[in-house]
Design a protein around this motif. Structure first.
Motif, PDB file in Angstrom:
ATOM      1  N   UNK A   1       0.827  -1.191   0.000  1.00 31.59           N
ATOM      2  CA  UNK A   1       0.000   0.000   0.000  1.00 31.59           C
ATOM      3  C   UNK A   1       0.874   1.259   0.000  1.00 31.59           C
ATOM      4  N   UNK A   2       0.723   2.148  -0.978  1.00 33.28           N
ATOM      5  CA  UNK A   2       1.523   3.372  -1.022  1.00 33.28           C
ATOM      6  C   UNK A   2       1.339   4.261   0.208  1.00 33.28           C
ATOM      7  N   UNK A   3       0.233   4.116   0.927  1.00 32.32           N
ATOM      8  CA  UNK A   3      -0.006   4.940   2.121  1.00 32.32           C
ATOM      9  C   UNK A   3       1.051   4.694   3.197  1.00 32.32           C
ATOM     10  N   UNK A   4       1.689   3.513   3.193  1.00 34.73           N
ATOM     11  CA  UNK A   4       2.708   3.221   4.198  1.00 34.73           C
ATOM     12  C   UNK A   4       3.882   4.183   4.076  1.00 34.73           C
ATOM     13  N   UNK A   5       4.138   4.676   2.875  1.00 42.20           N
ATOM     14  CA  UNK A   5       5.256   5.591   2.671  1.00 42.20           C
ATOM     15  C   UNK A   5       5.039   6.930   3.371  1.00 42.20           C
ATOM     16  N   UNK A   6       3.799   7.245   3.702  1.00 43.57           N
ATOM     17  CA  UNK A   6       3.488   8.510   4.373  1.00 43.57           C
ATOM     18  C   UNK A   6       3.731   8.455   5.878  1.00 43.57           C
ATOM     19  N   UNK A   7       3.804   7.261   6.435  1.00 44.03           N
ATOM     20  CA  UNK A   7       3.971   7.094   7.881  1.00 44.03           C
ATOM     21  C   UNK A   7       5.449   7.155   8.230  1.00 44.03           C
TER      22      UNK A   7
ATOM     23  N   UNK B   1      -3.330  -9.216   7.881  1.00 40.66           N
ATOM     24  CA  UNK B   1      -2.939  -7.800   7.783  1.00 40.66           C
ATOM     25  C   UNK B   1      -1.836  -7.570   6.751  1.00 40.66           C
ATOM     26  N   UNK B   2      -1.143  -8.625   6.356  1.00 37.61           N
ATOM     27  CA  UNK B   2      -0.109  -8.500   5.340  1.00 37.61           C
ATOM     28  C   UNK B   2       1.037  -7.596   5.766  1.00 37.61           C
ATOM     29  N   UNK B   3       1.588  -7.827   6.958  1.00 38.50           N
ATOM     30  CA  UNK B   3       2.651  -6.980   7.500  1.00 38.50           C
ATOM     31  C   UNK B   3       4.011  -7.610   7.266  1.00 38.50           C
ATOM     32  N   UNK B   4       4.942  -6.814   6.744  1.00 36.84           N
ATOM     33  CA  UNK B   4       6.354  -7.197   6.703  1.00 36.84           C
ATOM     34  C   UNK B   4       7.115  -6.167   7.519  1.00 36.84           C
ATOM     35  N   UNK B   5       8.155  -6.643   8.204  1.00 32.01           N
ATOM     36  CA  UNK B   5       8.856  -5.763   9.134  1.00 32.01           C
ATOM     37  C   UNK B   5      10.340  -6.086   9.180  1.00 32.01           C
ATOM     38  N   UNK B   6      11.076  -5.172   9.785  1.00 34.41           N
ATOM     39  CA  UNK B   6      12.479  -5.375  10.114  1.00 34.41           C
ATOM     40  C   UNK B   6      12.548  -5.654  11.606  1.00 34.41           C
TER      41      UNK B   6
ATOM     42  N   UNK C   1       2.568  -2.918   4.836  1.00 35.67           N
ATOM     43  CA  UNK C   1       1.311  -3.364   5.420  1.00 35.67           C
ATOM     44  C   UNK C   1       0.290  -3.519   4.301  1.00 35.67           C
ATOM     45  N   UNK C   2      -0.675  -4.365   4.525  1.00 29.72           N
ATOM     46  CA  UNK C   2      -1.723  -4.655   3.547  1.00 29.72           C
ATOM     47  C   UNK C   2      -1.163  -5.326   2.294  1.00 29.72           C
ATOM     48  N   UNK C   3      -0.127  -6.158   2.468  1.00 31.73           N
ATOM     49  CA  UNK C   3       0.404  -6.916   1.340  1.00 31.73           C
ATOM     50  C   UNK C   3      -0.485  -8.132   1.098  1.00 31.73           C
ATOM     51  N   UNK C   4      -0.705  -8.433  -0.152  1.00 31.41           N
ATOM     52  CA  UNK C   4      -1.377  -9.687  -0.497  1.00 31.41           C
ATOM     53  C   UNK C   4      -0.444 -10.822  -0.090  1.00 31.41           C
ATOM     54  N   UNK C   5      -1.001 -11.925   0.362  1.00 34.91           N
ATOM     55  CA  UNK C   5      -0.159 -13.026   0.853  1.00 34.91           C
ATOM     56  C   UNK C   5       0.833 -13.499  -0.209  1.00 34.91           C
TER      57      UNK C   5
END
Length: 184
Positions: free
Chosen positions: A31-37, A82-87, A130-134
């Protein structure tokens, strides 16, 4: 409205994390909105909070704590839809103590962190997608493994935010000056 207590990074680390997020967005993986956070380490999520009542206590708490080095060591993804990837950072005694101390402060202020954010259950993480397709998660993890984010950055501020969308209400620097300085 839920609230988040997050730790913010030094400028150089924030730039690297933003670049990693941008790569995920450019690849069409999240989701491009993640870049705003603003990039952050999530310390706590609370279903409710009197943010203004917490403000003076959190200010004093932050002024007693020095900036915290955080070494990014791995990538991961939470289960669920939720489709979350993290470090993932190296989990140090100081990081765990900081989280436990913050939990105590929040409890004294009437806040109750949600289950997976409580001391003893907390999984330290820096969300980068976030909101990644599986079906996109493996590609995102592969891209993050090649990103320029595996080094030691510094957590320099604590923020209180409400969401969604994640909106910072206020921030305080981690100063390590002690309670006497916090009053001045």
């Amino acid at each position: 409205m839920p609230y988040a207590i997050t730790a913010l990074f030094d400028a150089a680390t924030e730039e690297r994390l933003r670049a990693a997020r941008a790569a995920l967005v450019e690849a069409g993986l999240c989701d491009p909105a993640v870049a705003e956070v603003r990039p952050h380490l999530s310390f706590s999520i609370l279903p409710g909070l009197d943010a203004e009542a917490l403000r003076p206590r959190l200010r004093a708490w932050c002024y007693e704590r020095a900036p915290l080095a955080l070494q990014i060591a791995a990538v991961g993804s939470f289960p669920g839809d939720e489709g979350v990837v993290y470090l993932a950072p190296v989990v140090t005694e100081r990081l765990l103590e900081t989280n436990a101390s913050l939990d105590r402060l929040l409890a004294e202020a009437g806040g109750a962190p949600e289950g997976t954010y409580r001391a003893g259950s907390w999984v330290p993480h820096v969300t980068v997608g976030i909101h990644l397709a599986s079906e996109h998660i493996p590609a995102a993890l592969g891209l993050l493994r090649e990103a320029d984010v595996f080094y030691t950055g510094v957590l320099t501020q604590l923020a209180v935010a409400e969401f969604p969308p994640l909106t910072e209400l206020y921030t305080f620097p981690l100063r390590g000056e002690g309670a006497a300085s916090a009053a001045g």
